[in-house]
Each structure stands twice: as C-alpha cells, then as structure tokens.
Design a protein around this motif. Structure first.
Motif, short mmCIF file in Angstrom:
data_model
loop_
_atom_site.label_atom_id
_atom_site.label_comp_id
_atom_site.label_asym_id
_atom_site.label_seq_id
_atom_site.Cartn_x
_atom_site.Cartn_y
_atom_site.Cartn_z
N LYS A 21 0.83 -1.21 0.00
CA LYS A 21 0.00 0.00 0.00
C LYS A 21 0.86 1.26 0.00
N VAL A 22 1.95 1.23 0.76
CA VAL A 22 2.79 2.43 0.90
C VAL A 22 4.23 2.15 0.47
N ARG A 23 4.71 0.93 0.72
CA ARG A 23 6.11 0.62 0.40
C ARG A 23 6.25 -0.21 -0.87
N GLU A 24 7.40 -0.04 -1.53
CA GLU A 24 7.74 -0.88 -2.67
C GLU A 24 9.03 -1.61 -2.31
N VAL A 25 9.02 -2.93 -2.51
CA VAL A 25 10.12 -3.75 -2.05
C VAL A 25 10.79 -4.46 -3.22
N TYR A 26 12.09 -4.24 -3.35
CA TYR A 26 12.88 -4.86 -4.41
C TYR A 26 13.77 -5.94 -3.80
N THR A 27 13.78 -7.12 -4.43
CA THR A 27 14.61 -8.22 -3.95
C THR A 27 15.90 -8.25 -4.76
N ILE A 28 17.03 -8.35 -4.05
CA ILE A 28 18.34 -8.38 -4.68
C ILE A 28 18.98 -9.74 -4.42
N ASN A 29 19.31 -10.46 -5.51
CA ASN A 29 19.99 -11.77 -5.39
C ASN A 29 19.22 -12.77 -4.52
N ASP A 30 17.89 -12.59 -4.40
CA ASP A 30 17.10 -13.45 -3.51
C ASP A 30 17.71 -13.51 -2.10
N ASP A 31 18.28 -12.36 -1.68
CA ASP A 31 19.01 -12.35 -0.42
C ASP A 31 18.73 -11.08 0.37
N LEU A 32 18.78 -9.92 -0.32
CA LEU A 32 18.53 -8.63 0.32
C LEU A 32 17.21 -8.04 -0.15
N LEU A 33 16.62 -7.23 0.72
CA LEU A 33 15.42 -6.47 0.34
C LEU A 33 15.72 -4.99 0.41
N VAL A 34 15.34 -4.27 -0.65
CA VAL A 34 15.44 -2.81 -0.67
C VAL A 34 14.01 -2.29 -0.52
N MET A 35 13.70 -1.69 0.63
CA MET A 35 12.34 -1.23 0.90
C MET A 35 12.26 0.29 0.76
N ILE A 36 11.44 0.74 -0.19
CA ILE A 36 11.32 2.17 -0.44
C ILE A 36 9.98 2.66 0.13
N ALA A 37 10.05 3.63 1.03
CA ALA A 37 8.83 4.22 1.59
C ALA A 37 8.39 5.34 0.65
N THR A 38 7.28 5.12 -0.05
CA THR A 38 6.76 6.14 -0.97
C THR A 38 5.98 7.19 -0.17
N ASP A 39 5.46 8.18 -0.88
CA ASP A 39 4.64 9.22 -0.23
C ASP A 39 3.15 8.92 -0.38
N ARG A 40 2.85 7.67 -0.76
CA ARG A 40 1.43 7.30 -0.88
C ARG A 40 0.77 7.32 0.50
N LEU A 41 -0.50 7.69 0.50
CA LEU A 41 -1.28 7.73 1.74
C LEU A 41 -2.40 6.71 1.62
N SER A 42 -2.45 5.79 2.57
CA SER A 42 -3.49 4.76 2.55
C SER A 42 -4.39 4.93 3.77
N ALA A 43 -5.70 4.87 3.55
CA ALA A 43 -6.66 4.91 4.67
C ALA A 43 -7.83 4.03 4.31
N PHE A 44 -8.35 3.31 5.28
CA PHE A 44 -9.42 2.33 5.05
C PHE A 44 -9.02 1.36 3.93
#
Length: 315
Positions: free
Chosen positions: A22-45
């Motif tokens: 809903k708010v974060r986008e997660v990229y997987t690197i080498n099936d080992d690391l996760l790069v989690m980007i916190a976007t400016d999206r706003l989620s409610a309900f």
C-alpha cells in the motif's frame, strides 16, 4: 506535487523481484537482500489516496529505522542499513501472513466494534462499562490477516490462526512474546516524549536460517496511535475526544466527507492546501515522536537520488 514519490520502477543490479504494498515498494536483490522504499502514498481504510503527501515516506522510514535501532536489544529485526532517507535495506524474510495488533486502550477499530455492542474482539474479551479511549486492564493482542493490495485486513483470533495452520503454535507464542516486549518498550519511549502509545501493529518474518525477526515499520503514525499524555485524564473525565498523534486525523476527515472505503464510495477531492496540511501534520508527528527537528531531504530529483544511493550501497 511533483516532488512526491507515488510509484517507482527501478532496475537495481542483481534485482530478482519487486513487490508493491500500500505504501512501500520492495525490491529483492539476489534473492538475499530487500530494498524497501517508503513512498509518499497515503493509505486509509485500505484504499490508496490519489495524491502523495510531501515527505511522508521519509518521515515513516526515519521513524521506523530509529525505532528498530532502539528496540533491537529486545527483538531482532531485518534491518541492515538506510542508505537514503526513504530507503531501508535488510535481510530477505518470509513474512508471516498475520499482523500482530496490540491495543492498550479502547480506541479506533476496537472502539467502533465496542460501540456496535461487541464485547469480544479477535477472541479476546473486552470488559463491560468502558468508554472510548479508556485504558484496558492490560494490553490485548487482536491479530489481523495481512491483506493484498485493494483488500481489507480482517480480524482473526489466535485460535483461528492456529486451527488454519497460518502460523505454528511455537512460532505464534514467539510472535506474541515479541509483540508484548516491543509494545512495552514503545510505551516507555512514548512516555519520555510526553505521549501515550495507544495501539500499534507489528509484522514479523523468518530469515533463511529460520530466525523470527521484526520487519516493515514500527511505532510510526501510520502503524500506531498516540495520545498526548498531559491532556489524557482531563479529556477522558469530560468524555471529550483525545488529542492524538496518528493518521486518525486523515480517517476522520474522510469519514466527515462520506468515505470509509466502502463499495460505491469515492475518495473526496484533496486540494493542494489540504495535502500540504497533511504533510505539516506528519512533520509534527515526526518531531513529537522522535524529539528531533525534521530535516527535509532534497526532493528536486527524488527518484534519481534514491537510485544513486541504493546502487552506491549495493556496489
């Protein structure tokens, strides 16, 4: 609002997958690391609003990483580094399909259920004679199923989780133990800031070697509700609404504009003036929760900045 991140489409070195929450986008690197980007999206309900909120992603990411560092002596977490104000990088984990919600007070969803006459929430008894925002005799854990994009999280009891085999009994006992430890520490941290941690949610995952760790955000205004401690008793006596620090002000604005994410309802128009007021509130939340002045990151070319910082870290 071109200086906000509402979507990303990076292709990092050795990238193997991408997941959009809903708010974060997660990229997987080498099936080992996760790069989690916190976007400016706003989620409610469980609905993502059409416009981004300036600096919201930075605020959530920085509160979450500060709180993870403040609690890692009690509960292990997935975090390795924060190479950019909007980015956290950590160990790849398999998430548990439940959110561990813990409530110290009868507020929000619990209060709405209580008003509707219910005295059991997720299999947990709530005492008779309570009024909204009263403190529970001791904090209650009310788990929720983890919804996919566009779906609603749903209440579920401990018994149902075990009966359906969503989590094993041994793992669930550890999740409950970690949830109580984190809430206790979060309550202490909040008290030092003149705040009350009312309720919050935690998410956990398992690392490749089978270790249970805390993932996602922690003690942010999106995942938690805070009251101001100095006015709590007086407002409770008068049965007046509590002065609070959380995303609840957005929910209330939506409710007042006839939107609760129900079928057939449309998201009300959000003017630039309203969007900027929400951004200001998030900055206020950050400063109150952390006790530090918020420093706005350079957003002149936000996507380039993120890409450069992440690639530099991965190299």
């Amino acid at each position: 609002m071109s200086n906000t991140i509402t979507a990303t489409n990076f292709n990092f070195p050795n990238q193997t997958a991408k997941y959009t929450g809903k708010v974060r986008e997660v990229y997987t690197i080498n099936d080992d690391l996760l790069v989690m980007i916190a976007t400016d999206r706003l989620s409610a309900f469980d609905v993502v609003m059409p416009k981004g909120i300036p600096f919201k992603g930075q605020i959530l990411n920085q509160i979450a990483t500060k709180m993870m560092k403040a609690t890692e002596h009690l509960v292990p977490n997935w975090l390795i580094a924060t190479p950019d104000p909007n980015v956290a990088i950590g160990h790849m984990c398999k998430p548990f399909k439940v959110e561990m919600v813990i409530r110290g007070y009868l507020s929000g969803h619990a209060a709405r259920e209580y008003k509707a006459g219910k005295r059991r929430l997720c299999g947990v008894e709530m005492p008779e004679g309570m009024i909204e925002n009263d403190k529970f005799p001791s904090p209650i854990i009310t788990p929720a199923t983890k919804a996919e994009m566009g779906e609603h999280d749903e209440d579920i009891s401990r018994e149902e989780i075990l009966a359906k085999g969503i989590v094993s009994e041994e793992d669930y006992a550890q999740l409950e133990n970690y949830t109580r430890l984190l809430f206790e520490e979060g309550t202490k941290i909040a008290k030092e800031r003149g705040l009350i941690l009312v309720d919050t949610k935690y998410e956990f995952g398992k690392t490749k070697d089978g270790k249970i760790v805390l993932i996602d955000e922690i003690h942010t205004p999106d995942s938690s509700r805070y009251f101001y401690a100095d006015t709590y008793e007086e407002l409770q006596k008068k049965q007046e609404p509590q002065k609070q620090l959380s995303k609840e002000f957005v929910r209330q604005w939506l409710i007042n504009n006839d939107f609760q994410g129900k079928e057939g309802q449309t998201v009300p128009f959000m003017s630039d003036e309203y969007i900027n007021s929400v951004s200001d509130r998030y900055i206020e939340l950050y400063e109150n929760i952390t006790g530090e002045t918020f420093k706005k990151a350079d957003v002149s070319n936000i996507l380039n900045r993120i890409e450069e910082n992440v690639v530099s870290f991965l190299e």
